[in-house]
Design a protein around this motif. Structure first.
Motif, PDB file in Angstrom:
ATOM      1  N   GLY A 132       0.809  -1.202   0.000  1.00 29.61           N
ATOM      2  CA  GLY A 132       0.000   0.000   0.000  1.00 29.61           C
ATOM      3  C   GLY A 132       0.845   1.256   0.000  1.00 29.61           C
ATOM      4  O   GLY A 132       2.068   1.201   0.172  1.00 29.61           O
ATOM      5  N   PRO A 133       0.232   2.420  -0.160  1.00 30.57           N
ATOM      6  CA  PRO A 133       0.980   3.682  -0.208  1.00 30.57           C
ATOM      7  C   PRO A 133       1.709   3.985   1.099  1.00 30.57           C
ATOM      8  O   PRO A 133       2.688   4.719   1.106  1.00 30.57           O
ATOM      9  CB  PRO A 133      -0.097   4.731  -0.513  1.00 30.57           C
ATOM     10  CG  PRO A 133      -1.395   4.084  -0.127  1.00 30.57           C
ATOM     11  CD  PRO A 133      -1.213   2.629  -0.356  1.00 30.57           C
ATOM     12  N   GLY A 134       1.239   3.428   2.210  1.00 32.49           N
ATOM     13  CA  GLY A 134       1.884   3.660   3.494  1.00 32.49           C
ATOM     14  C   GLY A 134       2.852   2.573   3.892  1.00 32.49           C
ATOM     15  O   GLY A 134       3.340   2.551   5.027  1.00 32.49           O
ATOM     16  N   GLY A 135       3.138   1.644   2.976  1.00 30.32           N
ATOM     17  CA  GLY A 135       4.057   0.562   3.269  1.00 30.32           C
ATOM     18  C   GLY A 135       3.406  -0.685   3.810  1.00 30.32           C
ATOM     19  O   GLY A 135       4.097  -1.676   4.084  1.00 30.32           O
ATOM     20  N   GLU A 136       2.081  -0.671   3.962  1.00 33.05           N
ATOM     21  CA  GLU A 136       1.387  -1.848   4.469  1.00 33.05           C
ATOM     22  C   GLU A 136       1.334  -2.934   3.402  1.00 33.05           C
ATOM     23  O   GLU A 136       1.383  -2.656   2.205  1.00 33.05           O
ATOM     24  CB  GLU A 136      -0.028  -1.492   4.928  1.00 33.05           C
ATOM     25  CG  GLU A 136      -0.922  -0.922   3.834  1.00 33.05           C
ATOM     26  CD  GLU A 136      -0.773   0.583   3.629  1.00 33.05           C
ATOM     27  OE1 GLU A 136      -1.623   1.159   2.932  1.00 33.05           O
ATOM     28  OE2 GLU A 136       0.192   1.166   4.165  1.00 33.05           O
ATOM     29  N   HIS A 137       1.245  -4.201   3.842  1.00 37.95           N
ATOM     30  CA  HIS A 137       1.283  -5.341   2.930  1.00 37.95           C
ATOM     31  C   HIS A 137      -0.087  -6.011   2.843  1.00 37.95           C
ATOM     32  O   HIS A 137      -0.825  -6.100   3.832  1.00 37.95           O
ATOM     33  CB  HIS A 137       2.312  -6.371   3.402  1.00 37.95           C
ATOM     34  CG  HIS A 137       3.695  -5.818   3.511  1.00 37.95           C
ATOM     35  ND1 HIS A 137       4.500  -5.587   2.431  1.00 37.95           N
ATOM     36  CD2 HIS A 137       4.422  -5.422   4.605  1.00 37.95           C
ATOM     37  CE1 HIS A 137       5.656  -5.083   2.825  1.00 37.95           C
ATOM     38  NE2 HIS A 137       5.633  -4.977   4.147  1.00 37.95           N
ATOM     39  N   TYR A 138      -0.402  -6.490   1.628  1.00 42.90           N
ATOM     40  CA  TYR A 138      -1.652  -7.196   1.390  1.00 42.90           C
ATOM     41  C   TYR A 138      -1.376  -8.459   0.585  1.00 42.90           C
ATOM     42  O   TYR A 138      -0.379  -8.553  -0.132  1.00 42.90           O
ATOM     43  CB  TYR A 138      -2.629  -6.308   0.596  1.00 42.90           C
ATOM     44  CG  TYR A 138      -2.986  -5.010   1.287  1.00 42.90           C
ATOM     45  CD1 TYR A 138      -4.021  -4.952   2.207  1.00 42.90           C
ATOM     46  CD2 TYR A 138      -2.254  -3.850   1.007  1.00 42.90           C
ATOM     47  CE1 TYR A 138      -4.335  -3.754   2.835  1.00 42.90           C
ATOM     48  CE2 TYR A 138      -2.558  -2.652   1.631  1.00 42.90           C
ATOM     49  CZ  TYR A 138      -3.598  -2.614   2.544  1.00 42.90           C
ATOM     50  OH  TYR A 138      -3.908  -1.426   3.168  1.00 42.90           O
ATOM     51  N   LEU A 139      -2.286  -9.441   0.717  1.00 45.27           N
ATOM     52  CA  LEU A 139      -2.170 -10.650  -0.081  1.00 45.27           C
ATOM     53  C   LEU A 139      -2.389 -10.329  -1.549  1.00 45.27           C
ATOM     54  O   LEU A 139      -3.124  -9.396  -1.899  1.00 45.27           O
ATOM     55  CB  LEU A 139      -3.183 -11.700   0.391  1.00 45.27           C
ATOM     56  CG  LEU A 139      -2.941 -12.304   1.772  1.00 45.27           C
ATOM     57  CD1 LEU A 139      -4.062 -13.275   2.114  1.00 45.27           C
ATOM     58  CD2 LEU A 139      -1.591 -12.997   1.846  1.00 45.27           C
ATOM     59  N   TRP A 140      -1.778 -11.124  -2.402  1.00 43.59           N
ATOM     60  CA  TRP A 140      -1.834 -10.899  -3.839  1.00 43.59           C
ATOM     61  C   TRP A 140      -3.225 -11.174  -4.404  1.00 43.59           C
ATOM     62  O   TRP A 140      -3.883 -12.154  -4.046  1.00 43.59           O
ATOM     63  CB  TRP A 140      -0.822 -11.794  -4.543  1.00 43.59           C
ATOM     64  CG  TRP A 140      -0.913 -11.759  -6.036  1.00 43.59           C
ATOM     65  CD1 TRP A 140      -1.478 -12.673  -6.847  1.00 43.59           C
ATOM     66  CD2 TRP A 140      -0.429 -10.718  -6.891  1.00 43.59           C
ATOM     67  NE1 TRP A 140      -1.375 -12.290  -8.160  1.00 43.59           N
ATOM     68  CE2 TRP A 140      -0.729 -11.079  -8.216  1.00 43.59           C
ATOM     69  CE3 TRP A 140       0.236  -9.502  -6.659  1.00 43.59           C
ATOM     70  CZ2 TRP A 140      -0.386 -10.289  -9.303  1.00 43.59           C
ATOM     71  CZ3 TRP A 140       0.575  -8.720  -7.754  1.00 43.59           C
ATOM     72  CH2 TRP A 140       0.261  -9.114  -9.048  1.00 43.59           C
ATOM     73  N   GLU A 141      -3.657 -10.298  -5.265  1.00 43.26           N
ATOM     74  CA  GLU A 141      -4.842 -10.524  -6.089  1.00 43.26           C
ATOM     75  C   GLU A 141      -4.642  -9.791  -7.400  1.00 43.26           C
ATOM     76  O   GLU A 141      -3.942  -8.784  -7.456  1.00 43.26           O
ATOM     77  CB  GLU A 141      -6.116 -10.031  -5.390  1.00 43.26           C
ATOM     78  CG  GLU A 141      -6.143  -8.533  -5.122  1.00 43.26           C
ATOM     79  CD  GLU A 141      -7.466  -8.063  -4.559  1.00 43.26           C
ATOM     80  OE1 GLU A 141      -8.375  -8.906  -4.469  1.00 43.26           O
ATOM     81  OE2 GLU A 141      -7.589  -6.888  -4.218  1.00 43.26           O
ATOM     82  N   TYR A 142      -5.256 -10.334  -8.432  1.00 42.14           N
ATOM     83  CA  TYR A 142      -5.108  -9.711  -9.742  1.00 42.14           C
ATOM     84  C   TYR A 142      -6.436  -9.748 -10.476  1.00 42.14           C
ATOM     85  O   TYR A 142      -7.067 -10.817 -10.533  1.00 42.14           O
ATOM     86  CB  TYR A 142      -4.046 -10.436 -10.575  1.00 42.14           C
ATOM     87  CG  TYR A 142      -3.695  -9.695 -11.847  1.00 42.14           C
ATOM     88  CD1 TYR A 142      -2.745  -8.686 -11.829  1.00 42.14           C
ATOM     89  CD2 TYR A 142      -4.341  -9.985 -13.045  1.00 42.14           C
ATOM     90  CE1 TYR A 142      -2.417  -8.002 -12.990  1.00 42.14           C
ATOM     91  CE2 TYR A 142      -4.023  -9.292 -14.202  1.00 42.14           C
ATOM     92  CZ  TYR A 142      -3.059  -8.297 -14.171  1.00 42.14           C
ATOM     93  OH  TYR A 142      -2.756  -7.607 -15.310  1.00 42.14           O
ATOM     94  N   PRO A 143      -6.912  -8.616 -10.984  1.00 45.61           N
ATOM     95  CA  PRO A 143      -6.287  -7.287 -10.931  1.00 45.61           C
ATOM     96  C   PRO A 143      -6.372  -6.676  -9.537  1.00 45.61           C
ATOM     97  O   PRO A 143      -7.179  -7.103  -8.726  1.00 45.61           O
ATOM     98  CB  PRO A 143      -7.083  -6.495 -11.949  1.00 45.61           C
ATOM     99  CG  PRO A 143      -8.417  -7.153 -11.962  1.00 45.61           C
ATOM    100  CD  PRO A 143      -8.181  -8.614 -11.750  1.00 45.61           C
ATOM    101  N   TYR A 144      -5.545  -5.680  -9.281  1.00 42.75           N
ATOM    102  CA  TYR A 144      -5.505  -5.040  -7.971  1.00 42.75           C
ATOM    103  C   TYR A 144      -5.733  -3.536  -8.141  1.00 42.75           C
ATOM    104  O   TYR A 144      -5.509  -2.970  -9.216  1.00 42.75           O
ATOM    105  CB  TYR A 144      -4.167  -5.298  -7.272  1.00 42.75           C
ATOM    106  CG  TYR A 144      -2.948  -4.995  -8.100  1.00 42.75           C
ATOM    107  CD1 TYR A 144      -2.401  -3.712  -8.156  1.00 42.75           C
ATOM    108  CD2 TYR A 144      -2.313  -6.004  -8.842  1.00 42.75           C
ATOM    109  CE1 TYR A 144      -1.281  -3.435  -8.918  1.00 42.75           C
ATOM    110  CE2 TYR A 144      -1.191  -5.730  -9.606  1.00 42.75           C
ATOM    111  CZ  TYR A 144      -0.678  -4.449  -9.638  1.00 42.75           C
ATOM    112  OH  TYR A 144       0.426  -4.174 -10.394  1.00 42.75           O
ATOM    113  N   PRO A 145      -6.197  -2.865  -7.079  1.00 42.85           N
ATOM    114  CA  PRO A 145      -6.484  -1.421  -7.171  1.00 42.85           C
ATOM    115  C   PRO A 145      -5.231  -0.623  -7.530  1.00 42.85           C
ATOM    116  O   PRO A 145      -4.109  -1.008  -7.204  1.00 42.85           O
ATOM    117  CB  PRO A 145      -6.968  -1.074  -5.750  1.00 42.85           C
ATOM    118  CG  PRO A 145      -7.417  -2.367  -5.166  1.00 42.85           C
ATOM    119  CD  PRO A 145      -6.543  -3.421  -5.774  1.00 42.85           C
ATOM    120  N   SER A 146      -5.435   0.491  -8.161  1.00 41.55           N
ATOM    121  CA  SER A 146      -4.315   1.304  -8.637  1.00 41.55           C
ATOM    122  C   SER A 146      -3.513   1.925  -7.500  1.00 41.55           C
ATOM    123  O   SER A 146      -2.366   2.330  -7.700  1.00 41.55           O
ATOM    124  CB  SER A 146      -4.832   2.414  -9.557  1.00 41.55           C
ATOM    125  OG  SER A 146      -5.763   3.238  -8.867  1.00 41.55           O
TER     126      SER A 146
END
Length: 302
Positions: free
Chosen positions: A105-119
């Protein structure tokens, strides 16, 4: 007409008078240029030429005989040095650990992979073009208080590398040993990518499992007493099963398979002038296979 001088001088030191000839090239040599030979003395150049013509001793697997396991020491030192770097800058682990696919994320947070993903999110890991993670993760270890093992993670791996690596390096020689180590590490990372791309993994365990497989294959090839070797492999496989619930079993298994395959080539390719070339071809072929598997998985994810 003046008579020609009867004084002879060294061919390398024209100002030094000499009356001794090299037994090979018959040039005059001074005491500084004399080298003891079976008969008489030889000059420096003839000694070097003779050394090049002597066939270098090799191990049973084609490697150059080494007097000390220098690469094992260097690998241990590199792992420890990187670990000290982790303690100073913990963000090193986050950036260079093995990760197949993830989102940041923009703040350095991590998320599980998905595709497509938000911009607003950005791909990270191998799928995000960070291909170096396939190898850098093998030189990182858990922080002192993290995970199940903490600082024991690097301690156990380095003790294992010390015990197994010295034996394997002495038999394979440095070039083959380094290729085995790196391909085992890469094999472990690729299997993690294929089976569990969302997992973030660190550790030299994949490479060490590859060395364990090499130790077993070499002992079989040399006709060693297999009782102790079989006990070692039983313990290694038992740890592979136990680690399934504690660490990345995919990395362990991938390293074991890659290391075993490479060492089978080292051990059973027929001796001859092309043995080294065939060893290199097998290593290159495995490297290409692992890269193709990684590229295929990344393409599938994206």
């Amino acid at each position: 007409m003046e008579p020609q001088s009867a004084v002879t001088t060294c061919y390398r030191h024209p100002k030094v008078e000499s009356h001794v000839r090299c037994t090979r090239c018959e040039r005059y040599i001074c005491p500084d240029c004399m080298r003891e030979a079976a008969v008489g003395h030889q000059c420096v150049e003839c000694v070097k030429e003779g050394a090049r013509s002597i066939r270098q001793a090799r191990t049973a697997f084609g490697g150059r005989i080494t007097t000390a396991p220098v690469l094992t020491y260097l690998l241990i030192g590199l792992n420890v040095l990187v670990y000290l770097g982790e303690l100073v800058r913990p963000a090193i682990v986050d950036r260079f650990a093995m990760l197949g696919a993830g989102l940041r994320g923009p703040g350095g947070e991590h998320y599980l992979w998905e595709y497509p993903y938000p911009s607003v999110l950005h791909a990270e890991g191998v799928v995000g073009g960070e291909w170096e993670r396939l190898l850098t993760g093998a030189f990182l270890h858990l922080p002192p208080t993290a995970g199940t093992f903490g600082i024991l993670h690097i301690m156990m791996n380095m003790v294992s590398l010390w015990n197994i690596g010295r034996v394997v390096e002495s038999q394979l020689g440095r070039v083959r040993y380094l290729a085995l180590y790196l391909l085992s590490a890469l094999g472990g990372s690729v299997l993690v990518l294929l089976i569990d791309p969302d997992a973030q993994t660190v550790g030299a365990s994949g490479a060490i499992f590859g060395l364990g497989a090499a130790y077993y294959v070499m002992a079989r090839r040399l006709g060693a007493d297999m009782s102790a070797v079989n006990r070692f492999m039983a313990g290694l496989l038992l740890w592979l099963l136990i680690s399934a619930g504690l660490t990345s079993w995919q990395g362990h298994l991938g390293g074991l398979l890659a290391g075993g395959l490479v060492t089978l080539a080292y051990a059973y390719v027929p001796r001859g002038p092309r043995r080294g070339l065939l060893h290199a071809a097998v290593c290159a072929g495995l490297l290409v296979l692992l890269v193709l598997l990684a590229v295929g998985k990344v393409t599938q994810l994206a």
